[in-house]
Design a protein around this motif. Structure first.
Motif, short mmCIF file in Angstrom:
data_model
loop_
_atom_site.label_atom_id
_atom_site.label_comp_id
_atom_site.label_asym_id
_atom_site.label_seq_id
_atom_site.Cartn_x
_atom_site.Cartn_y
_atom_site.Cartn_z
N PHE A 125 -4.80 6.19 -0.33
CA PHE A 125 -4.32 4.82 -0.16
C PHE A 125 -4.40 4.17 -1.53
O PHE A 125 -5.47 4.13 -2.13
N PHE A 148 0.50 5.03 0.86
CA PHE A 148 -0.43 5.97 1.48
C PHE A 148 0.30 7.27 1.79
O PHE A 148 1.53 7.30 1.93
N CYS A 201 0.83 -1.20 0.00
CA CYS A 201 0.00 0.00 0.00
C CYS A 201 0.86 1.24 0.00
O CYS A 201 1.76 1.39 0.84
#
Length: 746
Positions: free
Chosen positions: A243, A206, A204
């Motif tokens: 995200f 973010f 991820c």
């Protein structure tokens, strides 16, 4: 054993959301603590955002932290919630999404910088001197009456309980494994092999961006993709939080889960920078406006055991789910609240309070905390994984069906209820008052009984459907007591309730997008020669069991529809049927001329007339959005009138025919008791009536005793009032119960 006068103190290890929230809770109850934080700053800028949902905000409100958090987060930053196709085009949009959250659950969602939350939680502490920074824990030792924590700086802290709130790579959890291995019972805590089974499916990216070109203001969006997806939301000060989830080529476990560098992040952005978030914004363009960012693996785990002796874990150190579900920080707050609840119960049940708590007593508190939170943590983990899989097209056909069919056809209430379902089961602080905020959906802790969910609920619904299916295959009908004409009168009179309830259920906001929203379909089935009540009633019951609304806002019927019910019933069915009764040879006309189908049609037509007349009389349309009308209860008195009309009219006919059978036909009491069962489709009507009672217990809206009492009254009502009147009476009661849980704004 510990001495009774041994002072009680909690050592909190980790100054994240779980640790600081727990510290605030302990101060509310005058419980001594010290908090050890590894960073040299209580609110480090780590590039993360936080989404606080109503379940977490309610607890923060109880400890006096909600208003300061709300001020910092600058509520109202999101108005439009989009779900988007991989090309960035919108599939659906909920307007004023956060406003709906506040009306439903008492609090909106707050999306803001995580470090701001940490700073607020720290600022709210009265004893800031109890927070010790730059304290990285190295070892933990347990003794008979205490626990000792040593930091890498060589400092030692002694207390009664150690709370590990130090994240997924928890030093405290590692120490618990070490202590268990050295103890007389090495199996008292799972071995290192448990760490090796922790899976990572996604990586991820973010971060936080600011002043992003082409980003629509006050928006939140979930953008689907092939093996990837986005969650992007507006924040205060023209911030944008993102995200970007990317599925790994192969699932990683334990020690094989990578830790990414800034060089890895650069490669990631170069590879996926072209991917659309909206039709006018790509990931790369968003990333260019970043303030801070991180690339990280996403662990997904709920560990098997959360405690050992005088040590208990909280937050990410025991339950870490995919952040796409937004429950990470909220789950940490919930676990802290559950722990404090059980700690205070122990204090209240001991003559010395918390002084001298034994290891056995502490383990009991920890065990109760885990038992309280474990299944919900597993549910949140599963929910986050499923949301991620859907948006990243792990099952392309399912995603295509959801985005191409389900989302466009489902009503707004369905989306809001699905999202809200994960908010309701969390705890509160039992020894602090709940702020009296108006809300339309009760939390589980406000209900008189525990709701039934998961597989037990599925089993009950399946068994009910099997029963209704058997009634389709093997219809039951008692021997006819009345002559043909009187039996026809009785049958036609008792159809009033199905006509009324099918029409009402068809216009509830929570049933839009389901088969229940087609009342004409079921009414047409009533008068169809090869279908009739014998098949329509069981089918409607089965559909209602699986598709009916599940929270109070879904109950509402548009006020104009409610006002049209009695006139539509009278003009479309009751009056034509009465005229048909005048002729002995044409008594069937009331059923055969198609007048039942006029009821839902006239309801729609008359409601439009009433709406037009009100707007003309008032000179303006109601200022409140139609979507927000669902949070009102102004339809309840009008529906009450409709139910009373159905009860009285059907009960009068039932009583008259019972009297006729007793006086003129010399029927026995047993024969009179069988009269309600002589109706075609009586099993379906009785079954749906019974399930509507049971369903309130399944939802937790009534206790088992209340449901049993109404069920007994319903059984007696079949004989005394007749099936139609009893069905309307049960629906009347159901309406009042569900509406009673809605706390309207004043």
């Amino acid at each position: 054993m510990s001495a009774p006068d041994n002072p009680f103190k909690i050592i909190i290890i980790g100054g994240g959301i779980a640790g600081l929230t727990l510290a605030n809770m302990l101060e509310k109850f005058e419980i001594d603590y010290i908090l050890l934080e590894a960073h040299d700053n209580i609110a480090p800028a780590v590039g993360a955002s936080i989404g606080l949902f109503p379940n977490g905000l309610l607890i923060l409100d109880q400890i006096g932290c909600y208003e300061p958090v709300r001020a910092v987060a600058q509520s109202g930053t999101v108005k439009y919630a989009h779900m988007r196709h991989p090309d960035g085009s919108s599939v659906s949009c909920i307007e004023d999404f956060f406003g709906h959250l506040e009306r439903r659950h008492g609090y909106e969602m707050l999306f803001f910088d995580r470090q701001w939350l940490l700073q607020v939680l720290f600022d709210q502490l009265r004893h800031k001197d109890r927070v010790v920074l730059d304290s990285h824990v190295e070892t933990i030792q347990q003794f008979g009456d205490s626990i000792r924590v040593r930091t890498k700086a060589g400092k030692t802290y002694t207390g009664s309980i150690a709370v590990g709130a130090d994240g997924i790579h928890s030093t405290v959890r590692h120490e618990m494994r070490r202590l268990a291995h050295l103890s007389d019972d090495p199996e008292s805590f799972p071995s290192e092999e448990e760490e090796d089974t922790v899976p990572c499916y996604y990586q991820c990216s973010f971060g936080i961006a600011k002043d992003v070109d082409n980003w629509p203001e006050r928006n939140q969006c979930f953008t689907s993709g092939d093996g990837h997806c986005f969650l992007v939301a507006s924040g205060p000060d023209n911030r944008v939080y993102w995200f970007m989830f990317k599925r790994l080529p192969k699932v990683k476990y334990g020690k094989d889960i990578p830790r990414y560098t800034k060089e890895d992040e650069e490669v990631f952005v170069q590879k996926y920078g072209h991917v659309p978030i909206t039709e006018d914004l790509t990931f790369g363009k968003l990333f260019e406006r970043r303030i801070s960012s991180t690339l990280t693996p996403l662990h997904e785990v709920v560990f098997k055991k959360w405690f050992l002796g005088r040590i208990i874990l909280m937050g990410d150190s025991i339950h870490k789910s995919n952040p796409i579900g937004g429950m990470g920080g909220n789950g940490a707050i919930e676990t802290a609240a559950a722990f404090v609840n059980f700690l205070l119960r122990a204090r209240n049940n001991r003559p010395n309070g918390l002084r001298g708590l034994t290891t056995v007593e502490i383990e009991a508190i920890s065990r109760q905390t885990q038992n309280e939170r474990y299944e919900r943590a597993k549910y949140i983990l599963k929910m986050g994984h499923e949301i991620q899989a859907l948006f990243a097209s792990e099952k392309p056909l399912l995603t295509k069906f959801a985005f191409g069919t389900v989302l466009p056809l489902s009503g707004l209430e369905h989306h809001l209820s699905q999202m809200g379902s994960r908010l309701l089961g969390g705890p509160k602080l039992d020894f602090l008052p709940v702020p009296p905020k108006p809300r339309a959906v009760p939390y589980d802790h406000e209900l008189p009984a525990k709701p039934v969910r998961g597989w037990p609920l599925a089993v009950i619904k399946t068994l009910f459907s099997v029963g209704m299916g058997l009634s389709l295959a093997y219809p039951f009908q008692a021997p006819l007591l009345l002559n043909t004409r009187l039996q026809g009168i009785y049958t036609l009179s008792q159809i009033i309730s199905p006509l009324l309830t099918y029409t009402i259920e068809g216009h509830r906001v929570g049933n839009q997008g389901t088969l229940l929203a087609l009342p004409s379909l079921f009414v047409a089935g009533i008068e169809a020669p090869r279908v009739g009540m014998s098949k329509t009633a069981p089918i409607h019951g089965m559909v209602a069991a699986f598709q009916s609304f599940t929270v109070p806002p879904g109950r509402r019927v548009n006020i104009h529809i409610a006002r049209a019910l009695v006139p539509a019933l009278s003009l479309g069915y009751v009056i034509p049927t009465l005229f048909a009764f005048r002729s002995k040879s044409t008594w069937k006309t009331g059923l055969m001329t198609g007048t039942p189908l006029l009821v839902p049609v006239l309801t729609t037509v008359l409601s439009a007339v009433f709406r037009w007349w009100q707007n003309k009389s008032n000179g303006h349309v109601d200022a409140e959005s139609e979507d927000f009308q669902r949070y009102k209860k102004d339809d309840v008195p009008v529906l009450r009138t409709a139910y009373s009309f159905a009860v009285v009219s059907q009960a009068v006919v039932h009583a008259a025919l019972v009297a006729h059978a007793y006086v003129c036909l010399k029927a026995t009491p047993f024969e009179l008791a069988t009269l309600p069962f002589s109706l075609t489709g009586t099993v379906g009507v009785l079954g749906e009536t019974a399930y509507s009672i049971l369903n309130l217990r399944l939802l937790g809206y009534v206790t088992g005793w209340q449901a049993a009492r109404v069920a007994l009254l319903s059984a007696g009502g079949q004989v005394v009032l007749g099936p139609g009147a009893t069905m309307a009476g049960v629906w009347w009661w159901r309406e009042e119960v569900i509406a009673g849980f809605m706390k309207e704004r004043t």
